[in-house]
Scaffold this active site. Sequence first.
Site, PDB file in Angstrom:
ATOM      1  N   VAL A   1      52.205  54.266  37.331  1.00 41.63           N
ATOM      2  CA  VAL A   1      51.131  53.982  36.378  1.00 41.63           C
ATOM      3  C   VAL A   1      50.928  52.465  36.525  1.00 41.63           C
ATOM      4  CG1 VAL A   1      50.423  53.995  33.965  1.00 41.63           C
ATOM      5  CG2 VAL A   1      51.752  55.902  34.879  1.00 41.63           C
ATOM      6  N   PRO A   2      49.972  52.085  37.364  1.00 44.04           N
ATOM      7  CA  PRO A   2      49.929  50.742  37.952  1.00 44.04           C
ATOM      8  C   PRO A   2      49.505  49.587  37.040  1.00 44.04           C
ATOM      9  CG  PRO A   2      48.021  51.976  38.649  1.00 44.04           C
ATOM     10  CD  PRO A   2      48.880  52.926  37.845  1.00 44.04           C
ATOM     11  N   CYS A   3      50.355  49.258  36.089  1.00 39.00           N
ATOM     12  CA  CYS A   3      50.072  48.110  35.224  1.00 39.00           C
ATOM     13  C   CYS A   3      50.096  46.805  36.023  1.00 39.00           C
ATOM     14  CB  CYS A   3      51.037  48.057  34.051  1.00 39.00           C
ATOM     15  SG  CYS A   3      52.771  48.105  34.498  1.00 39.00           S
ATOM     16  N   HIS A   4      50.741  46.823  37.199  1.00 39.69           N
ATOM     17  CA  HIS A   4      50.767  45.618  38.037  1.00 39.69           C
ATOM     18  C   HIS A   4      49.373  45.260  38.555  1.00 39.69           C
ATOM     19  CE1 HIS A   4      51.308  48.997  40.851  1.00 39.69           C
ATOM     20  NE2 HIS A   4      50.662  48.233  41.725  1.00 39.69           N
TER      21      HIS A   4
END
Length: 171
Positions: A136-139
């Site tokens: 879940v690409p919060c980056h």
Amino acid sequence: MKANEKRETTYSYKIMQSPVGRLKLVASERGLAAILWENDDPKRVRLGTPVEDKNNPVLLETEQQLNDYFAGKRKKFSIKFDFAGTDFQKKVWETLAAIPFGETPSYGEIATRIGRPDAARAVGAAIGRNPISIAVPCHRVIGSNGKLTGFAGGLHTKASLLSLESESQTV
């Protein structure tokens, strides 16, 4: 068990080595609940005390998909997620999960996508509690000025993940 009692969720975990350090993969019977950093703040994601299970099918699949991602062979994860959070947090995390590979929206853009354009700070707080790092690409979320901002895995790791994705796009 009475009708109004909640059944406590049981979590399993597995540790994997990765190019960004040791990751703790955590699953419930409903899906992947967390990907935690080696030095993660234990208060950031609270899921109780998981039991080690190196053969849990969700964790094995997650490890394989992460290995594919790190090898530049995967741009999207196809694991069922089991988000444990408030309705607002879940809405933010579901929006994060839909960010296309290589895109880097700002916190304000995420706030707008969930229909709360004035909630960039609350969105930032929810992103900071994203339990399923990388998948879940919060980056991929950056500051409105285009700079990298807070990340539970550290800014160096955030930069590494974005660099990996940038390189994977040209392959």
